[in-house]
Each structure stands twice: as structure tokens, then as C-alpha cells.
Design an enzyme around this catalytic site. Structure first.
Site, PDB file in Angstrom:
ATOM      1  N   TYR A 240      61.962 -28.516  38.564  1.00 22.24           N
ATOM      2  CA  TYR A 240      60.949 -27.839  37.747  1.00 22.24           C
ATOM      3  C   TYR A 240      61.327 -26.378  37.505  1.00 22.24           C
ATOM      4  O   TYR A 240      61.171 -25.865  36.395  1.00 22.24           O
ATOM      5  CB  TYR A 240      59.572 -27.931  38.402  1.00 22.24           C
ATOM      6  CG  TYR A 240      59.041 -29.334  38.560  1.00 22.24           C
ATOM      7  CD1 TYR A 240      59.296 -30.332  37.615  1.00 22.24           C
ATOM      8  CD2 TYR A 240      58.276 -29.679  39.664  1.00 22.24           C
ATOM      9  CE1 TYR A 240      58.797 -31.611  37.771  1.00 22.24           C
ATOM     10  CE2 TYR A 240      57.766 -30.964  39.823  1.00 22.24           C
ATOM     11  CZ  TYR A 240      58.039 -31.930  38.870  1.00 22.24           C
ATOM     12  OH  TYR A 240      57.538 -33.191  39.023  1.00 22.24           O
TER      13      TYR A 240
ATOM     14  N   GLY B  94      63.222 -37.481  33.313  1.00 25.88           N
ATOM     15  CA  GLY B  94      62.204 -36.524  33.736  1.00 25.88           C
ATOM     16  C   GLY B  94      62.140 -35.337  32.797  1.00 25.88           C
ATOM     17  O   GLY B  94      61.059 -34.901  32.389  1.00 25.88           O
TER      18      GLY B  94
ATOM     19  N   GLY C 244      68.571 -38.825  37.117  1.00 27.52           N
ATOM     20  CA  GLY C 244      69.836 -38.189  36.765  1.00 27.52           C
ATOM     21  C   GLY C 244      70.265 -38.457  35.337  1.00 27.52           C
ATOM     22  O   GLY C 244      71.278 -37.922  34.879  1.00 27.52           O
TER      23      GLY C 244
ATOM     24  N   ASN D 263      58.629 -31.635  48.540  1.00 27.19           N
ATOM     25  CA  ASN D 263      59.466 -32.269  47.524  1.00 27.19           C
ATOM     26  C   ASN D 263      60.442 -31.254  46.915  1.00 27.19           C
ATOM     27  O   ASN D 263      60.351 -30.887  45.745  1.00 27.19           O
ATOM     28  CB  ASN D 263      58.575 -32.906  46.447  1.00 27.19           C
ATOM     29  CG  ASN D 263      59.345 -33.891  45.597  1.00 27.19           C
ATOM     30  OD1 ASN D 263      60.567 -33.893  45.549  1.00 27.19           O
ATOM     31  ND2 ASN D 263      58.599 -34.739  44.907  1.00 27.19           N
TER      32      ASN D 263
ATOM     33  N   GLU E  58      49.127 -34.924  35.637  1.00 24.74           N
ATOM     34  CA  GLU E  58      48.656 -35.484  36.906  1.00 24.74           C
ATOM     35  C   GLU E  58      49.803 -36.112  37.682  1.00 24.74           C
ATOM     36  O   GLU E  58      49.928 -35.914  38.879  1.00 24.74           O
ATOM     37  CB  GLU E  58      47.553 -36.518  36.652  1.00 24.74           C
ATOM     38  CG  GLU E  58      47.028 -37.199  37.884  1.00 24.74           C
ATOM     39  CD  GLU E  58      46.265 -36.275  38.824  1.00 24.74           C
ATOM     40  OE1 GLU E  58      46.183 -36.602  40.018  1.00 24.74           O
ATOM     41  OE2 GLU E  58      45.746 -35.234  38.383  1.00 24.74           O
TER      42      GLU E  58
ATOM     43  N   TYR F 178      56.823 -43.665  47.021  1.00 24.47           N
ATOM     44  CA  TYR F 178      57.756 -42.539  47.149  1.00 24.47           C
ATOM     45  C   TYR F 178      57.112 -41.374  47.897  1.00 24.47           C
ATOM     46  O   TYR F 178      57.757 -40.729  48.726  1.00 24.47           O
ATOM     47  CB  TYR F 178      58.223 -42.094  45.756  1.00 24.47           C
ATOM     48  CG  TYR F 178      59.038 -40.827  45.772  1.00 24.47           C
ATOM     49  CD1 TYR F 178      60.358 -40.836  46.212  1.00 24.47           C
ATOM     50  CD2 TYR F 178      58.492 -39.625  45.359  1.00 24.47           C
ATOM     51  CE1 TYR F 178      61.112 -39.665  46.230  1.00 24.47           C
ATOM     52  CE2 TYR F 178      59.229 -38.451  45.367  1.00 24.47           C
ATOM     53  CZ  TYR F 178      60.540 -38.484  45.811  1.00 24.47           C
ATOM     54  OH  TYR F 178      61.275 -37.324  45.835  1.00 24.47           O
ATOM     55  N   GLU F 179      55.839 -41.120  47.619  1.00 21.83           N
ATOM     56  CA  GLU F 179      55.126 -40.012  48.248  1.00 21.83           C
ATOM     57  C   GLU F 179      54.504 -40.409  49.595  1.00 21.83           C
ATOM     58  O   GLU F 179      53.775 -39.629  50.194  1.00 21.83           O
ATOM     59  CB  GLU F 179      54.032 -39.480  47.306  1.00 21.83           C
ATOM     60  CG  GLU F 179      54.604 -38.809  46.083  1.00 21.83           C
ATOM     61  CD  GLU F 179      53.555 -38.251  45.131  1.00 21.83           C
ATOM     62  OE1 GLU F 179      52.360 -38.645  45.225  1.00 21.83           O
ATOM     63  OE2 GLU F 179      53.925 -37.423  44.288  1.00 21.83           O
TER      64      GLU F 179
ATOM     65  N   GLY G 246      68.206 -37.851  32.721  1.00 21.47           N
ATOM     66  CA  GLY G 246      67.454 -36.982  31.825  1.00 21.47           C
ATOM     67  C   GLY G 246      66.066 -37.460  31.458  1.00 21.47           C
ATOM     68  O   GLY G 246      65.413 -36.845  30.604  1.00 21.47           O
TER      69      GLY G 246
ATOM     70  N   TYR H 223      56.827 -39.540  37.145  1.00 23.05           N
ATOM     71  CA  TYR H 223      57.658 -40.343  38.036  1.00 23.05           C
ATOM     72  C   TYR H 223      58.746 -41.025  37.234  1.00 23.05           C
ATOM     73  O   TYR H 223      58.503 -41.543  36.144  1.00 23.05           O
ATOM     74  CB  TYR H 223      56.798 -41.401  38.746  1.00 23.05           C
ATOM     75  CG  TYR H 223      57.587 -42.277  39.685  1.00 23.05           C
ATOM     76  CD1 TYR H 223      58.015 -41.796  40.919  1.00 23.05           C
ATOM     77  CD2 TYR H 223      57.905 -43.586  39.343  1.00 23.05           C
ATOM     78  CE1 TYR H 223      58.744 -42.599  41.787  1.00 23.05           C
ATOM     79  CE2 TYR H 223      58.626 -44.396  40.209  1.00 23.05           C
ATOM     80  CZ  TYR H 223      59.052 -43.899  41.420  1.00 23.05           C
ATOM     81  OH  TYR H 223      59.769 -44.696  42.273  1.00 23.05           O
TER      82      TYR H 223
END
Length: 162
Positions: free
Chosen positions: A132, A98, A94, A125, A84, A26-27, A96, A87
Site C-alpha cells: 500500500y 491487487g 504478484g 500484515n 472494506e 488468510y487473516e 498485478g 483480497y
């Protein structure tokens, strides 16, 4: 849909390793993934763990993780938690997970007497930064991350080895 956040166990090592690889993809950093799964397992679940992992499940299936460890604030005189990596698989976003992982980490920080919960986010990002901020996190614009690794680490540490 049932959501569960729980501490990872050694049996979760293959899941955690795959989620780390998914995060790297992803990154756009898959080329940087060099860990050996057995060594990772020792550092996470061995006799002296260096980090901890929370796993987020949706209907019993691992869909996300948070890998963290303790740091220390000299100014506060208290420990903190450094996140650290966080993900959640794209197909599970979507729902919840995270937020549930961050809430669990904040709860651990409170229970462990920590002064703060900190993490880094890539500057490109925007969706994560917005997420956040929606949870009350603030950007520490005046701070920059410094790193010594590879040959520079070997060179810097050679003096203490001699």
C-alpha cells in the site's frame, strides 16, 4: 496472461462468498464468518445495495475482489470510498491484480467526485502495508477504529427502539 477488473454481478455471488471465506482464512478469522449467502446477495445486488464489489480475473478466472462502499467526509464536504476488503488468492499474487483493483477503485473515486479512498490494514500484515505504501498510501497512525456490535449494539440501540 489477461487481467480484467470488472463490477461483480449477482452471478458472481458464489465467487465473492468464497473469496470472503478465503480472506478470513488468510487473516485467521474463519471463525468470524457468519454471513448467509442469500442475505449477502441482497445487500450487494438487491434493490438497495449497501456495498459494491469489483472482481479481478486472470485469464477469465476470478482470483480476487474488492468490496467497498461510500462514506462521507464532513471536513471535505464530499463523499469518499471505503474499501472494506481487498483480497487476491495466493496463487495469483504478484501478477498485478491487487494494484489493478486499487487503480480501478481510485478511478471510481475520481469519477464519482470523491475526496479520498480509505481502508484498514491489520498491523501484522507487513507485506500488504509495504504494498500500500508503494502505491502512495499513508498510515493514519493517530486514528483508531471503534466498534459496537453484538450485545453492546443491541443495548445501545434499545433506547431508539423504545
Amino acid at each position: 496472461m489477461t487481467t480484467l477488473v470488472r463490477p461483480a454481478t449477482r452471478a458472481d455471488l458464489p465467487l465473492v462468498a468464497q473469496l470472503i471465506r478465503d480472506l478470513a482464512a488468510y487473516e485467521k478469522l474463519s471463525h468470524a464468518v457468519r454471513f448467509d449467502e442469500a442475505t449477502l446477495g441482497e445487500h450487494l445486488f438487491g434493490p438497495r445495495p449497501m456495498a459494491e464489489v469489483l472482481v479481478a480475473e486472470q485469464d477469465g478466472m476470478g482470483q480476487g475482489f474488492a468490496l467497498f462502499f461510500h462514506n462521507f467526509s464532513t471536513f471535505e464536504g464530499k463523499p469518499g470510498i471505503y474499501l472494506e476488503d481487498l483480497y487476491v488468492r495466493p496463487e495469483a499474487r504478484g501478477a498485478g491484480l491487487g494494484k489493478a483493483l486499487l487503480q480501478a477503485l481510485a478511478g471510481l473515486a475520481i469519477a464519482r467526485g470523491c475526496a479520498r479512498l480509505e481502508w484498514s490494514v491489520l498491523d501484522w500484515n507487513a507485506p500488504s502495508i509495504a504494498f500500500y505504501r508503494s502505491l502512495g498510501a499513508r498510515m493514519m497512525d493517530e486514528w483508531r477504529i471503534m466498534r459496537v456490535d453484538s450485545a453492546a449494539l443491541q443495548q445501545l440501540g434499545a433506547v431508539s427502539q423504545g
